[in-house]
Scaffold this motif. Structure first.
Motif, short mmCIF file in Angstrom:
data_model
loop_
_atom_site.label_atom_id
_atom_site.label_comp_id
_atom_site.label_asym_id
_atom_site.label_seq_id
_atom_site.Cartn_x
_atom_site.Cartn_y
_atom_site.Cartn_z
N GLN A 188 0.83 -1.21 0.00
CA GLN A 188 0.00 0.00 0.00
C GLN A 188 0.86 1.26 0.00
OE1 GLN A 188 -2.56 -0.56 3.40
NE2 GLN A 188 -3.38 -2.48 2.57
N ARG A 189 1.98 1.20 0.73
CA ARG A 189 2.88 2.36 0.77
C ARG A 189 3.51 2.59 -0.60
NH1 ARG A 189 4.79 6.19 0.14
NH2 ARG A 189 6.39 7.39 1.26
N ILE A 190 3.92 1.54 -1.25
CA ILE A 190 4.52 1.66 -2.59
C ILE A 190 3.52 2.21 -3.60
CG2 ILE A 190 5.53 0.36 -4.51
CD1 ILE A 190 6.51 -1.67 -2.37
N LEU A 191 2.29 1.70 -3.53
CA LEU A 191 1.26 2.10 -4.50
C LEU A 191 0.96 3.59 -4.44
CD1 LEU A 191 -1.22 -0.91 -4.18
CD2 LEU A 191 0.38 -0.43 -6.05
N ARG A 192 1.15 4.19 -3.28
CA ARG A 192 0.89 5.63 -3.15
C ARG A 192 1.88 6.46 -3.95
NH1 ARG A 192 -0.15 4.42 2.44
NH2 ARG A 192 1.82 5.37 3.09
N LEU A 252 10.36 0.98 -5.04
CA LEU A 252 10.42 -0.07 -4.02
C LEU A 252 11.78 -0.06 -3.31
CD1 LEU A 252 9.12 -3.70 -4.51
CD2 LEU A 252 11.29 -3.26 -3.36
N ASN A 253 12.86 -0.02 -4.09
CA ASN A 253 14.21 -0.03 -3.50
C ASN A 253 14.48 1.22 -2.68
OD1 ASN A 253 14.89 -2.53 -4.62
ND2 ASN A 253 15.59 -1.61 -6.54
N GLN A 254 13.98 2.36 -3.14
CA GLN A 254 14.18 3.61 -2.42
C GLN A 254 13.47 3.59 -1.06
OE1 GLN A 254 16.25 6.07 -3.22
NE2 GLN A 254 15.73 7.13 -1.31
N LEU A 255 12.26 3.05 -1.04
CA LEU A 255 11.50 2.96 0.21
C LEU A 255 12.14 1.96 1.17
CD1 LEU A 255 7.83 3.07 -1.16
CD2 LEU A 255 9.05 4.88 0.08
N CYS A 256 12.78 0.94 0.62
CA CYS A 256 13.53 -0.01 1.46
C CYS A 256 14.73 0.67 2.10
CB CYS A 256 14.00 -1.20 0.63
SG CYS A 256 12.71 -2.41 0.26
N LYS A 257 15.43 1.48 1.33
CA LYS A 257 16.62 2.17 1.84
C LYS A 257 16.28 3.15 2.95
CE LYS A 257 19.43 1.85 -2.37
NZ LYS A 257 20.09 2.60 -3.48
N THR A 258 15.12 3.82 2.80
CA THR A 258 14.72 4.80 3.83
C THR A 258 14.05 4.13 5.03
OG1 THR A 258 12.59 5.16 2.73
CG2 THR A 258 14.41 6.61 2.11
N GLY A 259 13.85 2.82 4.94
CA GLY A 259 13.25 2.09 6.04
C GLY A 259 11.74 2.20 6.14
N GLU A 260 11.11 2.76 5.11
CA GLU A 260 9.65 2.91 5.15
C GLU A 260 8.93 1.58 4.90
OE1 GLU A 260 7.89 6.52 3.44
OE2 GLU A 260 9.92 7.04 2.79
N ILE A 261 9.59 0.68 4.18
CA ILE A 261 9.04 -0.66 3.99
C ILE A 261 10.17 -1.66 4.20
CG2 ILE A 261 7.34 0.15 2.30
CD1 ILE A 261 9.05 -1.20 0.12
N TYR A 262 9.76 -2.91 4.40
CA TYR A 262 10.77 -3.97 4.58
C TYR A 262 10.52 -5.05 3.53
CZ TYR A 262 13.17 -8.07 6.37
OH TYR A 262 13.95 -9.19 6.47
N SER A 263 11.59 -5.37 2.77
CA SER A 263 11.51 -6.41 1.76
C SER A 263 12.57 -7.48 2.06
CB SER A 263 11.76 -5.82 0.36
OG SER A 263 12.00 -6.86 -0.58
#
Length: 270
Positions: A188-192, A252-263
């Motif tokens: 959901q965070r990515i889709l935004r 997706l990778n950027q949000l992983c780096k900032t810690g907003e999501i976990y993959s």
């Protein structure tokens, strides 16, 4: 031409008011038919109306629809329609039905919204019949919505594109693996962050399981919009798909780096 149209409108109103009919059904059915045709034209284009008017009993409706579908100039449409109207002199409710079809299709040709068309037709219906009109309109919308949703899903289910480019296939595989492992809040965070066109191209390329997971994390309105985009794509190149896949993976990778999501997959790579 405005005067010609106004003369027909006044004549139709006068004949409707003089009509002794107490049955609103023919008039309300014509209004709903006009709105249905407008809905179809807005969703799928004017050409699709040809199939829907084949079985109509109204020769006037067939004439007006054919003129509009062929792209006839609005002034010429009004002139031809006026000739037909005054030559055949429709009576009572039929006069207003004829005007409904003419005015409705001119509205469709101009690209007007259904909401305005509904109000326009309501203003031409005698006030004692307004409640029944609105009741039937609500029922029609509900039925149309269910039917249209079912039609969309059937078309979407059988839409499975084939790609040849190795790079595109690799990107699809990577994104599918990510989607499979990501929890719903992360999706959901990515889709935004993804634009609708890029999301449509990605969903178009993915397998059924990945499509379902993405669509289930969208509102019904947005999910339907994405499905509509995919079904009515005019042309899709592998290059366009690959570019959209790269954008989504980058987000997706950027949000992983900032810690907003976990993959889990991205963590393994790190």
């Amino acid at each position: 031409m405005k005067k010609i149209l106004d003369d027909i409108r006044r004549d139709a109103i006068a004949k409707l008011n003089l009509s002794k009919s107490q049955d609103p059904s023919p008039l309300l059915d014509a209004a709903l038919t006009t709105i249905t045709l407008s809905t179809i034209a807005r969703r799928e284009g004017l050409l699709t109306l040809e199939e829907f008017i084949k079985n109509t009993e109204s020769e006037f409706l067939k004439l007006i629809a054919a003129l509009i579908i062929d792209g006839t100039d609005p002034d010429l449409v009004i002139e031809i329609a006026a000739n037909e109207y005054w030559t055949n002199e429709p009576k009572g409710i039929q006069a207003m039905i004829t005007y409904f079809y003419l005015r409705g299709f001119l509205h469709i040709q101009s690209g007007g919204t259904n909401q305005l068309l509904e109000k326009l037709l309501l203003s031409l219906i005698p006030s004692p019949w307004h409640t029944e009109y609105q009741k039937r309109l609500k029922t029609k919308k509900e039925q149309s919505g269910i039917s249209y949703q079912k039609e969309l899903l059937e078309k979407f289910t059988y839409l499975h594109p084939t790609f040849q480019d190795t790079h595109t296939l690799e990107l699809i595989s990577v994104l599918e693996k990510q989607i499979h492992t990501l929890p719903n809040p992360s999706i959901q965070r990515i889709l935004r962050e993804i634009e609708h066109q890029d999301l449509s191209l990605c969903v178009y390329a993915l397998n059924e399981e990945s499509r379902k997971k993405i669509l289930n994390n969208l509102s019904n309105r947005i999910a339907n919009l994405i499905i509509e985009n995919i079904i009515y794509f005019r042309s899709v190149s592998e290059k366009d798909v690959a570019e959209s896949l790269l954008k989504v993976l980058s987000i997706l990778n950027q949000l992983c780096k900032t810690g907003e999501i976990y993959s889990p997959i991205s963590s393994e790579k790190d």
